[in-house]
Write a protein that holds these residues in place. Structure first.
Motif, PDB file in Angstrom:
ATOM      1  N   ALA A  18       0.841  -1.204   0.000  1.00 18.92           N
ATOM      2  CA  ALA A  18       0.000   0.000   0.000  1.00 18.92           C
ATOM      3  C   ALA A  18       0.867   1.241   0.000  1.00 18.92           C
ATOM      4  N   VAL A  21       2.222   1.869  -3.426  1.00 16.38           N
ATOM      5  CA  VAL A  21       1.213   2.425  -4.340  1.00 16.38           C
ATOM      6  C   VAL A  21       1.020   3.920  -4.080  1.00 16.38           C
ATOM      7  N   LEU A  22       1.014   4.277  -2.788  1.00 16.20           N
ATOM      8  CA  LEU A  22       0.703   5.670  -2.465  1.00 16.20           C
ATOM      9  C   LEU A  22       1.891   6.593  -2.703  1.00 16.20           C
ATOM     10  N   ARG A  25       5.944   7.169  -7.864  1.00 18.32           N
ATOM     11  CA  ARG A  25       5.298   7.754  -9.022  1.00 18.32           C
ATOM     12  C   ARG A  25       5.379   6.851 -10.244  1.00 18.32           C
ATOM     13  N   VAL A  91       2.736   8.195 -12.938  1.00 16.83           N
ATOM     14  CA  VAL A  91       1.276   8.207 -12.810  1.00 16.83           C
ATOM     15  C   VAL A  91       0.728   9.621 -12.645  1.00 16.83           C
ATOM     16  N   ASP A  92       1.597  10.548 -12.163  1.00 10.60           N
ATOM     17  CA  ASP A  92       1.110  11.916 -11.975  1.00 10.60           C
ATOM     18  C   ASP A  92       0.920  12.653 -13.292  1.00 10.60           C
ATOM     19  N   VAL A  94      -0.492  11.332 -15.853  1.00 13.53           N
ATOM     20  CA  VAL A  94      -1.715  10.841 -16.506  1.00 13.53           C
ATOM     21  C   VAL A  94      -2.937  11.475 -15.828  1.00 13.53           C
ATOM     22  N   ASN A  95      -3.190  12.746 -16.177  1.00 12.54           N
ATOM     23  CA  ASN A  95      -4.357  13.408 -15.578  1.00 12.54           C
ATOM     24  C   ASN A  95      -5.153  14.162 -16.649  1.00 12.54           C
ATOM     25  N   LYS A  98      -8.809  15.226 -16.036  1.00 11.71           N
ATOM     26  CA  LYS A  98      -9.102  16.334 -15.119  1.00 11.71           C
ATOM     27  C   LYS A  98      -9.071  17.668 -15.842  1.00 11.71           C
TER      28      LYS A  98
END
Lengths: 99, 664
Positions: A18, A21-22, A25, A91-92, A94-95, A98
């Protein structure tokens, strides 16, 4: 050896997954974190199966493995596809939805 | 007290081709109106003749129905024609049906006869109007609605026709609605009528609540044994309806403005027929009013007030049509007064209504003819000496004038004198009534004589007050500096003069004809009942007749001295306080404005303000709250997968924590 130790190990593994995941990046690492969490869950299921003396937990663990295999295929395909179009595996980045 | 015994009248189903075909009386003009409205410009060339034909057909059929009734004995002259089951809601069932009796047939013949003549007149009068077809459609619609009103056998169906004539009146007053004052006048008439209609609705509801039905047979059959208070309430509500439709005090203010419509409309609707619907309603509801003396007293008072009111206003108006409108108001005041007197007056109210229908329609058509020849001018101060130029109009108008004055043997003499005599008949228990109402009726006769003579002399006699183009200036009152209208007065075409001549003949003979034998009073007996012994007036009849005629002669003399023997100023002089008030309809509009319109406007404005502030404020406030909450929540949606994952994890932990807490 007490079965409790297995549960403790599973908790540690789940927490590491966990946290990965958190905090990370890189999509691949995040993915590995997810896998770790799934396996921690499998360990819990198998342990409880042993504890209660029936096979339900083990059957569930098999299901999780099958689903995880399918998920890895799709997930990796998505990551590769994103990397090809955006030259990044973060992953940041891929927005799109938004903004 | 009059001992009243009603003739043993039984309603019987309609028999014979004429009676069972009576529904065509309404259907044919209605169909004609529909055709004229739907056919559009295609019907422009023949539309007006279709309108004339539809109205004439109704007259001939009405004549047939009446002849079939006269061939029966008096006691069998009330016939019911069942048409269809109209509506059924709970305990309320209403059948659509016609009541064929002497009263309704009298109206049918008056409406269709005068109506047909005015249709013919309008063919010529409206010749240059590009909307003549539409005009005839509305006229036919009016005829159909008016016939439905008088033929209906229940108050609800009557109300249907009542609204129909209101609609037709509205459409016709505002026929030239491209001019704002006309459209405003139409709206004023419609709204004033709405107030009266409210009374009618309440009366119908009260009837249903009290008697369990709204048809004449049920209502009139159950009057005996009903609380007098209820009957008085119903009577007063019916009176309110009558004051609206018949332009009686306090709802009379619309009639003067209604003259904005084309003159044939003023003749047919606002003089001869529609405005008399209130009188019809009171007479038709005779059994109700007979049992409610208080309501009847109010009816008489309203009639008396309006009778003087209209006469005073008519004495000051310089507008030819408005003076005639005031006169109509005053004459209907006579009818309402007579109807309020009870059994001794009902028949005379209808009698005066019929004679008035003839002479007033004739005079309005004469006024239309004068306007036709004088370039649509209506100011009587710009007329004068027209008798030389319009011989036929002058003579026919003169006969109508003599008829309304009540000069024997013209029509008005027979009917109006009877009303004055009836007003003087003492009422048991209150001797003052005979003196008060009798004096008012007598005074009204003198005033009528004055204002009608004034109108007649100013228009047709005296010196000419217009420029005839010959170069010789007419003799004018001292100090006149205004430019005169350039006029070429001429007689109207024959299509207009022939209806005027027929109505003038009626004005001369109808009173005498309807008094032959038992006359119209005997003819109406099955409806109005018979007064066994007519009580004597407080003054002997010959004395009353003499006093009336002396007052009439005085009125003529006074008018002659003021408006024919001297030069009439073209610009109205300032006049006395009363004159100035009468020119403004005795400030009725100002009173209405102050009492109803202004508070209404303020109420509307405060409602609008409240709507903006409270209702709209609530709605927009809620919307703003939602928007604010949304923009706050939007911050959470930052697009980072990791924060979503964190949210999910926290949620999960909270859930598990909650479950555990519940377990332990």
């Amino acid at each position: 050896m007490s079965l409790t130790n297995y549960l403790v190990l599973a908790s540690i593994l789940f927490t590491i997954g966990a946290t990965t995941v958190l905090l990370r990046r890189n999509a691949i690492i995040v993915f590995m974190g997810i896998e770790l969490m799934l396996n921690a869950t499998n360990l819990v299921l198998v342990t409880f199966s042993r504890m209660h003396g029936n096979l339900t937990g083990q059957v569930m663990a098999f299901f999780v493995m099958v689903v995880a295999a399918a998920e890895v295929v799709i997930g990796l395909a998505i990551i590769v596809s994103i990397f090809r179009t955006r030259r990044s595996a973060s992953v940041d980045d891929v927005n799109l939805l938004k903004s | 007290m009059h001992s009243l015994f009603s003739v043993a009248v039984q309603t019987a189903p309609a028999t014979g081709a004429f009676q069972s075909g009576a529904w065509l009386l309404v259907a044919v003009p209605l169909a004609s109106a529909a055709i004229l409205l739907l056919a559009g410009r295609r019907a422009d060339r023949w539309g007006h003749w279709l309108g004339v034909a539809a109205s004439s057909f109704s007259f001939l059929l009405g004549l047939g129905v009446m002849l079939s009734l006269t061939s029966l004995p008096a006691a069998e002259r009330v016939r019911d024609l069942h048409l269809f089951s109209w509506l059924s809601a709970g305990t309320l069932t209403v059948d659509a049906g016609f009541r064929l009796d002497p009263l309704s047939l009298t109206f049918v013949l008056l409406v269709t006869f005068v109506g047909s003549l005015i249709h013919v007149y309008s063919v010529a009068y409206m010749e240059h109007d590009r909307d003549r077809r539409r005009f005839f459609a509305y006229l036919n619609l009016f005829v159909a609605a008016m016939l439905l009103l008088v033929l209906a056998d229940s108050y609800l169906l009557l109300f249907f026709g009542w609204e129909g004539v209101g609609l037709a009146s509205y459409l016709l007053i505002g026929f030239w609605n491209h001019q704002t004052p006309n459209a405003v006048a139409a709206k004023k008439a419609f709204i004033a009528n709405r107030i009266g209609d409210l009374g009618m609705l309440i009366a119908i509801m009260l009837m249903f609540a009290t008697f369990g039905g709204v048809d004449f047979a049920t209502v009139h059959g159950h009057v005996a044994g009903t609380a007098p208070g209820t009957l008085t309430a119903i009577g007063l509500m019916l009176l309110l309806a009558a004051t609206g439709k018949s332009a009686q005090f306090p709802l009379q203010s619309w009639l003067g403005d209604a003259m904005a419509g084309p003159t044939p409309v003023s003749a047919l609707i606002h003089a001869a027929t529609m405005v008399t619907a209130g009188v019809y309603l009171v007479v038709r509801s005779a059994p109700l009013f007979d049992a409610a003396p208080t309501a009847r007293l109010v009816v008489v008072i309203v009639g008396a007030i309006t009778l003087v009111f209209g006469a005073v206003v008519g004495s000051a108006k310089d507008d030819l049509k408005k003076a005639l409108a005031a006169s109509t108001m005053s004459q209907i005041g006579y009818m309402i007064l007579a109807a309020g007197l009870g059994p001794i007056g009902y028949a005379f109210a209808i009698f005066h209504l019929v004679t008035h229908g003839f002479f007033k329609a004739g005079m309005f058509l004469g006024a239309g003819s004068v306007m036709h020849g004088m370039d649509d001018q209506v100011d009587m101060r710009g007329f004068g000496a027209l008798s030389k130029y319009m011989k036929i109009t002058w003579i026919t108008f003169g006969l109508g004038w003599l008829a309304i004055l009540g000069v024997p043997p013209f029509a008005g003499f027979w009917s109006k004198d009877k009303i004055i005599e009836s007003a003087f008949v003492p009422v048991a228990g209150s001797p003052w009534q005979a003196w008060v109402f009798g004096t008012v009726a007598l005074l009204g006769a003198g005033l009528t004589s004055f204002y009608m003579s004034r109108l007649f002399f100013m228009t047709f006699h005296g010196t000419r007050r217009w420029d005839d183009g010959s170069g010789t200036p007419p003799a004018l009152a001292a100090g006149t500096t205004v430019d005169l209208n350039h006029q070429h007065p001429h007689e109207s075409p024959r299509l207009m003069t022939v209806p005027m001549i027929i109505l003038a003949i009626g004005s001369v003979t109808i009173g005498w004809l309807l008094s032959l034998g038992s006359g119209i009073v005997g003819w109406l007996e099955p409806v109005t009942g018979r007064v066994a012994h007519e009580a004597d007036p407080v003054l002997p009849v010959p004395v009353l007749m003499t006093v009336t005629l002396v007052l009439v002669a005085l009125g003529i003399l006074l008018a002659w001295r003021q408006y024919a023997a001297v030069l009439v100023p073209v610009v109205p002089p300032r006049g006395s306080v009363l004159t100035r008030a009468a020119r403004k309809d005795l400030y009725q509009d100002d009173v209405n404005d102050a009492l109803l319109v202004e508070p209404g406007t303020y109420l509307t404005r405060s409602l609008v303000f409240g709507d903006h502030q409270v209702v709209d404020g609530g709605a927009t406030g809620l919307a703003r709250l939602t928007v604010g909450a949304g923009s706050l929540l939007r911050r959470v949606q930052n697009g980072y997968v990791r924060s979503y994952a964190a949210t999910m994890l926290i949620g999960l932990i909270v859930l598990v924590g909650a479950v555990l807490a519940a377990r332990i």
